[in-house]
Design a protein around this motif. Sequence first.
Motif, PDB file in Angstrom:
ATOM      1  N   UNK A 146      -6.227  -1.194 -10.025  1.00 40.38           N
ATOM      2  CA  UNK A 146      -5.091  -0.877 -10.904  1.00 40.38           C
ATOM      3  C   UNK A 146      -3.944  -0.261 -10.086  1.00 40.38           C
ATOM      4  N   UNK A 147      -2.704  -0.389 -10.616  1.00 38.84           N
ATOM      5  CA  UNK A 147      -1.518   0.105  -9.892  1.00 38.84           C
ATOM      6  C   UNK A 147      -1.704   1.546  -9.405  1.00 38.84           C
ATOM      7  N   UNK A 148      -2.337   2.354 -10.247  1.00 40.67           N
ATOM      8  CA  UNK A 148      -2.460   3.777  -9.939  1.00 40.67           C
ATOM      9  C   UNK A 148      -3.160   4.031  -8.595  1.00 40.67           C
ATOM     10  N   UNK A 149      -4.074   3.148  -8.209  1.00 41.92           N
ATOM     11  CA  UNK A 149      -4.874   3.389  -6.996  1.00 41.92           C
ATOM     12  C   UNK A 149      -4.512   2.461  -5.842  1.00 41.92           C
ATOM     13  N   UNK A 150      -3.581   1.553  -6.084  1.00 38.51           N
ATOM     14  CA  UNK A 150      -3.377   0.484  -5.088  1.00 38.51           C
ATOM     15  C   UNK A 150      -2.915   1.045  -3.730  1.00 38.51           C
ATOM     16  N   UNK A 151      -2.202   2.185  -3.757  1.00 43.17           N
ATOM     17  CA  UNK A 151      -1.759   2.758  -2.474  1.00 43.17           C
ATOM     18  C   UNK A 151      -2.680   3.878  -1.983  1.00 43.17           C
ATOM     19  N   UNK A 152      -3.742   4.197  -2.745  1.00 40.86           N
ATOM     20  CA  UNK A 152      -4.674   5.267  -2.337  1.00 40.86           C
ATOM     21  C   UNK A 152      -6.094   4.915  -2.773  1.00 40.86           C
ATOM     22  N   UNK A 153      -6.632   3.794  -2.260  1.00 41.42           N
ATOM     23  CA  UNK A 153      -7.934   3.327  -2.758  1.00 41.42           C
ATOM     24  C   UNK A 153      -9.062   4.340  -2.557  1.00 41.42           C
ATOM     25  N   UNK A 154      -8.995   5.147  -1.503  1.00 37.31           N
ATOM     26  CA  UNK A 154     -10.077   6.112  -1.225  1.00 37.31           C
ATOM     27  C   UNK A 154     -10.160   7.216  -2.289  1.00 37.31           C
ATOM     28  N   UNK A 155      -9.118   7.363  -3.120  1.00 37.28           N
ATOM     29  CA  UNK A 155      -9.165   8.372  -4.180  1.00 37.28           C
ATOM     30  C   UNK A 155      -9.632   7.771  -5.506  1.00 37.28           C
ATOM     31  N   UNK A 156      -9.775   6.469  -5.554  1.00 31.23           N
ATOM     32  CA  UNK A 156     -10.173   5.816  -6.819  1.00 31.23           C
ATOM     33  C   UNK A 156     -11.618   6.159  -7.152  1.00 31.23           C
ATOM     34  N   UNK A 157     -11.917   6.366  -8.443  1.00 32.39           N
ATOM     35  CA  UNK A 157     -13.309   6.627  -8.829  1.00 32.39           C
ATOM     36  C   UNK A 157     -14.210   5.433  -8.464  1.00 32.39           C
ATOM     37  N   UNK A 158     -15.460   5.735  -8.219  1.00 35.13           N
ATOM     38  CA  UNK A 158     -16.428   4.716  -7.798  1.00 35.13           C
ATOM     39  C   UNK A 158     -16.446   3.519  -8.764  1.00 35.13           C
ATOM     40  N   UNK A 159     -16.375   3.847 -10.068  1.00 34.89           N
ATOM     41  CA  UNK A 159     -16.459   2.771 -11.075  1.00 34.89           C
ATOM     42  C   UNK A 159     -15.265   1.832 -10.966  1.00 34.89           C
TER      43      UNK A 159
END
Length: 474
Positions: free
Chosen positions: A424-437
Amino acid sequence: MADNPVIFWFRQDLRLTDSPALVEAVESGAPIIPLYILDDATPETWSMGGASRWWLHRSLESLGKSLEKIGARLLLRRGRAAEIIPQLTEEIEASAVFWNRCYEPYAIARDTRIKKSLTDRGADARSCNASLLFEPWEIATRSGGPYKVFTPFWRACLNAAPRPEPVPAPESLAAPEARPAGDRLEDWKLLPTNPDWAKEFRDDWTPGEAGAQARLADFLEHRLTGYADGRDRPDRSQTSRLSPHLHFGEIGPRQLWHAVDRGRPESDKFLSEIGWREFCHHLLFHCPSMPSDNLRPAFDSFPWREDPAGLRTWQRGMTGYPIVDAGMRELWRTGWMHNRVRMIAASFLIKDLLIDWREGERWFWNTLVDADLANNAAGWQWVAGSGADAAPFFRIFNPVAQGEKFDPDGAYVRRYVPEIADLPDRWIHRPWEAPEAVLSEAGIQLGTTYPMPVVDHKTARRRALDAFREIKSD
Ligand code: FAD
């Protein structure tokens, strides 16, 4: 001597329109031998990188066809220009050699030698300016010195305007009776084969004068409106992409100057970028060691890190920072990178990885189709803070914030880093912060399908500022 042929030496002016030296050659009334020399042999030459060689092959093909239409054939020779020009002049008893000037320090030294050897032999040597609005020595400060800051430099250029109208292409070139032997373009092996890493270049680029004109027409019609803001957005295709055409001289800056409506804010912004190109050439002319030496000597004691593994992650677009990786992959796939992303990627190499800017300069030199000694060196020194009118070293780009600001929906990242496209847009520039799910929904296993960040930006930023404190002031 009237019937003796003259040589027109093509260099970084691979076009027929707006070529003042070609017009002079035609006006001489003599038969003309158009010549291109692939000169990898002159010491000090920055010989062309792989991407530029691909471009050169296509551009020479196009130039050859245009010359045939006006009755001439392009002669190709390979070797040291300083030997080939006098030899050919003797071989065909040429009365003169014409060329448009280049401003790289090695080119100036070489051409000065060639001029002397021609005049010693009784032949004429004539050169003109075709590739800059102003010759680097024409614009000077009140005390007569070079400018070190862009804004007053460009103001001085604008005050010195207007610029001459472009001169038309000749309708025909008188052919000599005999044609000297030359090389076949294919034998120069400028195109990559095994593997053909340039296969995507063909979709993006049409080297040659007609390709440059088509690119300009498209820019004026579709991209100039909105350029002032849009030029910073890699997700939009709002810039002209004229840089390789300008580098190889398939179009000249005077043609651009006269093609836009000056006085319109968008046009003036565009021309000021042409102004940056002029400024970079001005700097290189006055500081010939700019491609290898810091313009600010304080940077000579900068504690750069040796980090071959880090350098490789950057070159391959595997740093774990999506905007940096997208830029580096755009470069590899297309031979070009958006200006905003060049700044972000360069900042990452220099400040997050603390790798010497010259490593980045070399990589760009080999991979860019627009690789240009003046623009590349000035661009790298600008980002490093070691150059003239440069960004201060302590202004360190945050690759996440830059990505979110200039590629807000992640469209650019998705194009070049497909393995994270489903985030999703919210995580596209910071994938390492995205929740595991979220990661698993997007089919991503960090560290396997896409790398974890090679450095933590906050820690790297502190390390860079500490390193900067170590250097002496100028
Ligand atoms: P547009 O925005 O359409 O600009 C029109 C023209 O203006 C360009 O084609 C170019 O000739 C000139 N121009 C624009 N920005 C700059 C600039 N900052 N400096 C000098 N000229 C500029 N440009 C190169 O041509 N060759 C290089 O090797 C090169 N290396 C660079 C390295 C780094 C680290 C950085 C930060 C910039 C570099 N640039 C280089 C400048 C710039 O990124 C490109 O000229 C620009 O992205 C080309 O895209 P465009 O033609 O669509 O630009």
